[in-house]
Each structure stands twice: as structure tokens, then as C-alpha cells.
Scaffold this active site. Structure first.
Site, short mmCIF file in Angstrom:
data_model
loop_
_atom_site.label_atom_id
_atom_site.label_comp_id
_atom_site.label_asym_id
_atom_site.label_seq_id
_atom_site.Cartn_x
_atom_site.Cartn_y
_atom_site.Cartn_z
CG HIS A 1 -8.95 -19.22 -7.50
ND1 HIS A 1 -8.06 -19.59 -8.48
CD2 HIS A 1 -9.11 -17.88 -7.65
CE1 HIS A 1 -7.69 -18.54 -9.18
NE2 HIS A 1 -8.33 -17.48 -8.71
CG HIS B 1 -12.01 -14.40 -6.90
ND1 HIS B 1 -10.90 -13.69 -6.49
CD2 HIS B 1 -11.62 -15.06 -8.03
CE1 HIS B 1 -9.90 -13.90 -7.35
NE2 HIS B 1 -10.32 -14.73 -8.29
P1 5GP Z 1 -7.31 -14.99 -10.35
O1 5GP Z 1 -6.97 -13.68 -10.96
O2 5GP Z 1 -6.40 -16.10 -10.81
O3 5GP Z 1 -8.76 -15.34 -10.46
O4 5GP Z 1 -7.10 -14.79 -8.80
C1 5GP Z 1 -5.95 -15.14 -8.12
C2 5GP Z 1 -6.05 -14.51 -6.77
O5 5GP Z 1 -5.06 -15.07 -5.95
C3 5GP Z 1 -5.82 -12.99 -6.80
O6 5GP Z 1 -6.95 -12.33 -6.24
C4 5GP Z 1 -4.55 -12.81 -5.98
O7 5GP Z 1 -4.60 -11.65 -5.19
C5 5GP Z 1 -4.51 -14.07 -5.13
N1 5GP Z 1 -3.17 -14.54 -4.78
C6 5GP Z 1 -2.09 -14.58 -5.60
N2 5GP Z 1 -1.04 -15.12 -4.95
C7 5GP Z 1 -1.48 -15.40 -3.70
C8 5GP Z 1 -0.84 -15.97 -2.54
O8 5GP Z 1 0.33 -16.31 -2.54
N3 5GP Z 1 -1.61 -16.12 -1.43
C9 5GP Z 1 -2.93 -15.74 -1.40
N4 5GP Z 1 -3.59 -15.91 -0.24
N5 5GP Z 1 -3.56 -15.19 -2.46
C10 5GP Z 1 -2.83 -15.03 -3.60
#
Ligand code: 5GP
Ligand code: ZN
Length: 139
Positions: free
Chosen positions: A104, A106
Site C-alpha cells: 500500500h 500512504h
Molecule cells: P504500514 O505501517 O503497514 O505501512 O501501514 C498500515 C496502515 O494501515 C497503518 O497506517 C494503519 O493505521 C492502517 N490500518 C491498519 N488496519 C487497518 C484497517 O483495518 N482499516 C484501515 N482502513 N486501515 C488500517
């Protein structure tokens, strides 16, 4: 590990892509989806996701590059309604802060009252420059 699982268990972003788990979806097409982050770093923090499960960018099939970048650009265009200032980023691997192991991007809007990334940078020696350049300039 099954393809739609991550170290933490079943993949939440696959569930969102299948409309099984709730999310505030802001954009969707055949191969990509974008939705608001559940724990946003700022107002409008949005995630841009390929629907097919891959852990990381280096596993994304080439034919999905254009659709994903196109969705990212569309989301950026819309985020500019909130702020012309934003960060686009990908965390790859746990040490880089990745907690959801489904690729993903951001998109994180920045506002006047919020601190941005630390400005302090260190220098780089000739030796380090040569070594890192050597590692990254080969295909
Ligand atoms: P990472 O740290 O893996 O780059 O980012 C994962 C992102 O997913 C985090 O910013 C977190 O807040 C978001 N996230 C985690 N679980 C969920 C969820 O169930 N729904 C949504 N919409 N975002 C999520
Ligand atoms: Zn997934």
C-alpha cells in the site's frame, strides 16, 4: 503461508478489497482500491492498494504498475482538496514500519500545525558513497 495471509493472520486489506471488512473507500476500479486509514497520521490520510495480494512493490506484476500509479495520482489530486502538501510513502518490511503485509501507498496530507520529517541529515563518506552506489547501480 497462504497468499492472502500475513504474519499477523488473514489479510485485512484483502478483506477490504473484497468488501468484506468495512472501510471508507474513496476510489475503486477493477484492480485497485483506495480508502481512509483507520488510524490516520493526519486528516485525509489515505491508503492506495492493489486488489491482488502482494507483500511488497517488488512482487507487483508489471502490468499493474500503471493502474496502481494512476490510482495513486488520482488520490493525490483529490487530497490536494485538503492540502497541497503531502507525503507519499511505502513502508517495506517490519524494520521500516510495515505492519500490514499487503502493498500500500500512504498519502499523508500535511498541514501548517504539524511537524514534518526530521530535517537533520548526516553526510556520506566517499567510501560509503562508492559502496552503496556499487550495490544499487547494477540491475
Ligand atoms: P504500514 O505501517 O503497514 O505501512 O501501514 C498500515 C496502515 O494501515 C497503518 O497506517 C494503519 O493505521 C492502517 N490500518 C491498519 N488496519 C487497518 C484497517 O483495518 N482499516 C484501515 N482502513 N486501515 C488500517
Ligand atoms: Zn492482502
Amino acid at each position: 503461508m497462504p497468499p492472502e495471509a500475513s504474519p499477523a493472520g488473514p489479510c485485512i486489506f484483502c478483506s477490504i478489497a473484497r468488501h468484506e471488512a468495512p472501510a471508507r473507500i474513496v476510489y475503486e476500479d477493477e484492480g485497485t482500491i483506495a480508502f481512509l486509514d483507520k488510524f490516520p497520521l493526519s486528516r485525509g490520510h489515505t491508503l492506495v492498494v492493489p486488489k491482488g495480494h502482494v507483500d511488497r512493490l517488488t512482487e507487483l506484476p508489471r502490468e499493474q504498475y500503471t493502474p496502481l500509479l494512476s490510482t495513486l495520482s488520482e488520490v493525490c489530486r483529490r487530497v490536494e482538496r485538503l492540502s497541497r502538501h503531502y507525503n507519499v510513502g511505502v513502508n517495506q518490511g517490519a524494520l521500516a514500519g510495515q505492519i500490514v503485509f499487503h502493498l500500500h501507498f500512504h498519502v499523508i496530507p500535511r498541514y501548517e500545525d504539524q511537524p514534518t520529517f526530521p530535517r537533520q541529515r548526516r553526510g556520506i563518506s566517499d567510501e560509503e558513497g562508492k559502496e552503496v552506489h556499487g550495490l544499487l547501480s547494477r540491475a
